[in-house]
Design a protein around this motif. Structure first.
Motif, PDB file in Angstrom:
ATOM      1  N   PRO A 147       0.869  -1.235  -0.037  1.00 42.51           N
ATOM      2  CA  PRO A 147      -0.112   0.049   0.130  1.00 42.51           C
ATOM      3  C   PRO A 147       0.939   1.267   0.112  1.00 42.51           C
ATOM      4  N   ILE A 148       1.885   1.225  -0.667  1.00 39.49           N
ATOM      5  CA  ILE A 148       2.886   2.294  -0.774  1.00 39.49           C
ATOM      6  C   ILE A 148       2.171   3.647  -1.442  1.00 39.49           C
ATOM      7  N   ARG A 149       2.208   4.848  -0.847  1.00 44.48           N
ATOM      8  CA  ARG A 149       1.460   6.047  -1.217  1.00 44.48           C
ATOM      9  C   ARG A 149       2.293   7.198  -1.683  1.00 44.48           C
ATOM     10  N   SER A 150       3.494   7.010  -1.455  1.00 48.01           N
ATOM     11  CA  SER A 150       4.543   8.152  -1.881  1.00 48.01           C
ATOM     12  C   SER A 150       6.068   7.487  -2.139  1.00 48.01           C
ATOM     13  N   THR A 151       6.841   8.457  -2.160  1.00 46.50           N
ATOM     14  CA  THR A 151       8.206   8.084  -2.493  1.00 46.50           C
ATOM     15  C   THR A 151       8.659   7.344  -1.159  1.00 46.50           C
ATOM     16  N   VAL A 152       9.684   6.303  -1.753  1.00 42.47           N
ATOM     17  CA  VAL A 152      10.299   5.366  -0.609  1.00 42.47           C
ATOM     18  C   VAL A 152      11.751   5.912  -0.613  1.00 42.47           C
ATOM     19  N   LEU A 153      12.135   6.368   0.588  1.00 43.24           N
ATOM     20  CA  LEU A 153      13.292   6.708   0.951  1.00 43.24           C
ATOM     21  C   LEU A 153      14.485   6.035   1.626  1.00 43.24           C
ATOM     22  N   SER A 154      14.230   4.605   2.027  1.00 41.71           N
ATOM     23  CA  SER A 154      15.418   4.028   2.589  1.00 41.71           C
ATOM     24  C   SER A 154      14.613   2.630   2.780  1.00 41.71           C
ATOM     25  N   LEU A 155      15.731   1.336   2.888  1.00 43.40           N
ATOM     26  CA  LEU A 155      15.462   0.166   2.681  1.00 43.40           C
ATOM     27  C   LEU A 155      16.209  -0.535   3.604  1.00 43.40           C
ATOM     28  N   ASP A 156      15.888  -1.680   4.066  1.00 43.27           N
ATOM     29  CA  ASP A 156      16.897  -2.620   4.836  1.00 43.27           C
ATOM     30  C   ASP A 156      16.257  -4.128   4.786  1.00 43.27           C
TER      31      ASP A 156
END
Length: 332
Positions: A147-156
């Motif tokens: 359900p992502i609704r905007s920019t993804v800024l970080s991952l791990d």
């Protein structure tokens, strides 16, 4: 602070010499990646990642270096990512195409623990999970979207090579399943869930104060997740247990790094890294790691001062300010 990024498999091309942590890859705020090698006299530039036919044409936003296979992956605002392999015969780094299929900038990239796939965050409200297609000799991708609704800024990545944490500008951090059939073995049950088909959302969390999420990080065991946002709060999520919120009196942190199951380091707009520890069941700030050094000034004091004024747009002595920390700007 002017650098945009910094970093130190079965059925894949034969890996080259294992990384020995004497080289570092950086992007000097443009579309190039420079590799420097540590020498007795400091650091020297030994490679510039440029290929005539394939190359980034906009700002490189993130770099990750796989330590075992000695591969670099880069992402850029040009909506592309490349995997770079060191060719032993020519001594040059050669790029391999990645089919991201995104229509906005790539913002962040990280190899999985097994180095057989990597995740690319983007401004297209999706995360590309990339795996090697041996038949076509390129890296293909599948998208995590809802359900992502905007920019993804970080991952791990979780240590099991399947679960992936993502921090977004929609004020949420989420834990996804990035299971790829034919690449991953069936994962063992975890506190985050036991049935993990691709794009399963194993958790969705807010940082409490309504700030977008700057960084996410799994603990070494993978049972805890730390998230930090623009609301100057850090939230520690233990799978199946109560969340703990650390409220910070200073500016927001931009990056998190676990060093033990009960310790992690945070750094950001306060320009100094700090250590947080779990004591008596509660998390608290333990110490500031920066010892408070000031920049040393060489012999040409007046010349250096005026050069600094020119580079920073300072016109008088009253405007000159230097922080009592090693870093003079936010730690990204």
């Amino acid at each position: 602070s002017r650098f945009t990024s910094l970093t130190s498999v079965p059925s894949l091309p034969t890996p080259s010499t294992k990384t020995e942590h004497v080289e570092v890859a950086v992007c000097p705020n443009n579309n190039e990646v420079h590799i420097h090698q540590k020498t007795a006299g400091g650091w020297s530039l030994i490679h510039t990642l440029v290929e005539a036919s394939i190359n980034h044409d906009k700002l490189v936003t993130s770099i990750d270096w796989a330590p075992e296979s000695n591969r670099l992956v880069t992402s850029s605002q040009d909506r592309n990512a490349y995997v770079w392999n060191l060719d032993q015969a020519s001594g040059k780094w050669k790029p391999t195409l990645v089919l991201l299929r995104i229509n906005r900038a790539a913002t962040f990239v990280r190899w999985s623990p097994n180095e057989d796939k990597f995740a690319v965050a983007s401004g297209a409200r999706c995360i590309a999970i990339c795996y090697f297609d041996e038949e076509n000799d390129w890296w293909n991708s599948k998208h995590l979207k809802k359900p992502i609704r905007s920019t993804v800024l970080s991952l791990d990545w979780h240590p099991n090579n399947v679960l992936l944490a993502a921090g977004c500008a929609d004020f949420k951090a989420r834990v996804f399943s990035a299971y790829i059939k034919g690449v991953d073995q069936k994962p063992s049950p975890t506190p985050w869930g036991d049935k993990l088909p691709f794009n399963t959302v194993c958790g969705e969390f807010s940082n409490g104060g309504g700030g977008w999420i700057h960084s996410v990080a799994f603990s070494p065991s993978g049972d805890s997740l730390a998230i930090t946002g623009h609301d100057s709060q850090i939230t520690i999520i233990n799978a199946g247990a109560e969340e703990q919120v650390i409220r910070i009196s200073g500016l927001p942190y931009l990056s998190l790094l676990w060093v033990a199951e009960n310790q992690f380091i945070a750094a950001g707009h306060d320009c100094a890294p700090v250590l947080f520890e779990k004591q008596g069941g509660h998390w608290k700030l333990s110490k500031v790691i920066d010892t408070g050094k000031k920049k040393s000034v060489g012999e040409s004091t007046a010349f250096n001062r005026f050069r600094e004024w020119d580079s920073r747009g300072i016109t008088s002595r009253s405007e000159e300010k230097e922080l009592n920390t090693v870093h003079q700007n936010a730690i990204t």
